[in-house]
Design an enzyme around this catalytic site. Structure first.
Site, PDB file in Angstrom:
ATOM      1  N   CYS A 193      -5.226   1.816   2.302  1.00 21.59           N
ATOM      2  CA  CYS A 193      -4.653   2.983   1.616  1.00 21.59           C
ATOM      3  C   CYS A 193      -5.674   3.612   0.675  1.00 21.59           C
ATOM      4  O   CYS A 193      -5.592   4.790   0.370  1.00 21.59           O
ATOM      5  CB  CYS A 193      -3.377   2.614   0.871  1.00 21.59           C
ATOM      6  SG  CYS A 193      -3.621   1.587  -0.574  1.00 21.59           S
ATOM      7  N   GLU A 210       0.845  -1.188   0.000  1.00 23.25           N
ATOM      8  CA  GLU A 210       0.000   0.000   0.000  1.00 23.25           C
ATOM      9  C   GLU A 210       0.874   1.230   0.000  1.00 23.25           C
ATOM     10  O   GLU A 210       1.827   1.331   0.775  1.00 23.25           O
ATOM     11  CB  GLU A 210      -0.934  -0.030   1.205  1.00 23.25           C
ATOM     12  CG  GLU A 210      -1.833  -1.244   1.159  1.00 23.25           C
ATOM     13  CD  GLU A 210      -3.094  -1.102   1.967  1.00 23.25           C
ATOM     14  OE1 GLU A 210      -3.347  -0.029   2.530  1.00 23.25           O
ATOM     15  OE2 GLU A 210      -3.838  -2.083   2.021  1.00 23.25           O
TER      16      GLU A 210
END
Length: 175
Positions: A40, A6
């Site tokens: 994310c 992420e």
């Protein structure tokens, strides 16, 4: 071994005046608050057209109030804990700053112990007020009017965008 990398970033949703408030509220709750906002790609910044902002905010607040924060082992739980004490403290500091600079829209009650943060929503004045990404169930809302491309340009000017969702019923705008 599976790996998920992420990269982080400010994830925004642009909502124009043609969007269906019910669909927006569902998307907001799913993206901003599920996974305790720790993906994310979780929604961080909701840019909603001033013509429908009151309705979208009220529906999103109502939907967020229905979420249960607590032990993820329980089927009734919608929002689990944040990953650790450091994350919990960092989000808490961010919430304190927001309480002094932004308009609180939603503040749920988490369980008394643990690293739990109930869904939080704050209205900010400008997109430029987004200075850092917070990995938690915290949504920043800003109203806009005028040219949607100008809103996208302001989001891009933050310098660390990751994803952008657009809620519209105008096909050419979505494309």
């Amino acid at each position: 071994v599976p790996l998920i990398a992420e990269t982080g970033g400010i994830n925004a949703m642009l909502v124009d005046s043609t969007a269906l408030p019910e669909q927006v509220a569902d998307a907001v709750v799913q993206s901003a608050f599920r996974s305790a906002g720790q993906r994310c790609s979780a929604l961080r910044l909701l840019c909603v057209h001033e013509g429908i902002a009151d309705g979208v905010i009220e529906m999103s607040r109502g939907a967020a109030k229905e979420l249960v924060t607590g032990d993820p082992a329980l089927l009734a739980t919608d929002v689990g804990p944040v990953i650790d004490r450091e994350a919990f403290d960092g989000i808490g500091q961010h919430l304190q700053r927001l309480n002094g600079t932004a308009k609180p829209l939603q503040s749920g009650q988490p369980p008394a112990s643990g690293h739990y943060i109930a869904p939080q929503m704050f209205e900010i004045s400008r997109i430029a007020d987004m200075q850092a990404e917070i990995f938690g169930p915290v949504l920043h809302v800003v109203r806009w009017s005028g040219d949607p491309q100008a809103v996208i340009d302001q989001i891009n000017a933050l310098g660390y965008g990751l994803t952008l969702g657009i809620q519209t019923r105008i096909d050419s705008r979505a494309q």
